[in-house]
Design a protein around this motif. Structure first.
Motif, PDB file in Angstrom:
ATOM      1  N   ALA A   1      29.236 112.720  88.450  1.00  0.00           N
ATOM      2  CA  ALA A   1      28.230 112.697  89.507  1.00  0.00           C
ATOM      3  C   ALA A   1      27.698 114.087  89.811  1.00  0.00           C
ATOM      4  O   ALA A   1      26.481 114.308  89.885  1.00  0.00           O
ATOM      5  CB  ALA A   1      28.817 112.062  90.774  1.00  0.00           C
TER       6      ALA A   1
ATOM      7  N   VAL B   1      32.529 112.522  96.076  1.00  0.00           N
ATOM      8  CA  VAL B   1      31.721 111.423  95.545  1.00  0.00           C
ATOM      9  C   VAL B   1      31.998 110.160  96.353  1.00  0.00           C
ATOM     10  O   VAL B   1      33.142 109.922  96.761  1.00  0.00           O
ATOM     11  CB  VAL B   1      32.030 111.208  94.043  1.00  0.00           C
ATOM     12  CG1 VAL B   1      33.462 110.776  93.832  1.00  0.00           C
ATOM     13  CG2 VAL B   1      31.079 110.187  93.429  1.00  0.00           C
TER      14      VAL B   1
ATOM     15  N   THR C   1      21.858 108.850  86.786  1.00  0.00           N
ATOM     16  CA  THR C   1      22.997 109.614  87.295  1.00  0.00           C
ATOM     17  C   THR C   1      23.894 108.723  88.147  1.00  0.00           C
ATOM     18  O   THR C   1      23.483 107.656  88.616  1.00  0.00           O
ATOM     19  CB  THR C   1      22.519 110.801  88.154  1.00  0.00           C
ATOM     20  OG1 THR C   1      21.680 110.321  89.203  1.00  0.00           O
ATOM     21  CG2 THR C   1      21.753 111.807  87.296  1.00  0.00           C
ATOM     22  N   VAL C   2      25.125 109.167  88.363  1.00  0.00           N
ATOM     23  CA  VAL C   2      26.100 108.419  89.155  1.00  0.00           C
ATOM     24  C   VAL C   2      25.849 108.640  90.647  1.00  0.00           C
ATOM     25  O   VAL C   2      25.851 109.780  91.116  1.00  0.00           O
ATOM     26  CB  VAL C   2      27.536 108.848  88.799  1.00  0.00           C
ATOM     27  CG1 VAL C   2      28.546 108.137  89.693  1.00  0.00           C
ATOM     28  CG2 VAL C   2      27.837 108.582  87.331  1.00  0.00           C
TER      29      VAL C   2
END
Length: 204
Positions: free
Chosen positions: A116, A166, A126-127
């Motif tokens: 991420a 995250v 993207t994460v």
């Protein structure tokens, strides 16, 4: 199966907002699973029913694929030291099914955080958030494998000290108690085999 979850770093806002569709897919799939069991091959437990991680992974994969989720998504070359692929990924949601030894859980979290933060592209995106699927402690299982309550405790301590940032939703698979529930009894030719020799529906 019953589904519980615990959120970290704003995962609740994301899965309740822009990623609500992905969460609904995941929750529907997991709620529709039958409990997968197999006979233990460990000393002192031979033949006793334990949670079957291989069949559980396969069932989740088959159901998510039917809903259009890409599986075994390749990790880009610039971060290939993190491994070869991730279990599932769609629209920014990275999903890992983690039923194996408990140290791999933190590896999944750290790996996902790096993907991420480095803005690595998985399937072109993207994460944004991570969901990690675990089993409840109520299920007998192989020694040293991760369970949901343990995963939540670990991430609670990590979050307290800002070790990762995250958004993560830890998902726990559980079942009703005190009443028969549908399950699947799986047999394998060897303890470490991944190929089924037989499988049948049962009540448990």
């Amino acid at each position: 199966m019953k589904v519980e979850f615990h959120d970290f770093n704003g995962a609740d806002a994301l899965f309740g907002g822009e990623l609500a569709g992905e969460w609904q897919d995941l929750r529907t799939v997991l709620s529709g699973l039958a409990l997968q069991l197999k006979p233990s091959g460990q000393a002192g437990k031979q033949g006793k029913p334990i949670f079957d991680p291989v069949a559980s992974n396969a069932a989740i994969k088959a159901a998510l694929k039917k809903k259009g989720w890409p599986t075994n998504i390749e990790i880009p070359g610039e971060v290939a030291f993190l491994g070869t692929d991730v279990d599932f990924f769609r629209h920014g949601v990275l999903v890992e099914a983690q039923f194996s030894n408990y140290p791999f859980f933190l590896n999944n979290v750290v790996r996902s955080a790096l993907l991420a933060k480095s803005h690595a592209l998985l399937d072109g995106k993207t994460v944004l958030a991570v969901a990690i699927i675990t089993k409840g402690h109520m299920f007998p299982s192989s020694n040293s494998t991760l369970y949901y309550e343990q995963a939540v405790k670990q991430l609670t301590e990590f979050a307290k000290y800002g070790v990762f940032d995250v958004p993560v939703r830890v998902v726990g698979l559980l079942e009703e108690t005190g009443t028969p529930v549908p399950a699947v009894w799986n047999e394998y030719p060897g303890r470490y085999s991944r190929a089924l020799s037989s499988s049948k529906p049962i009540k448990c």
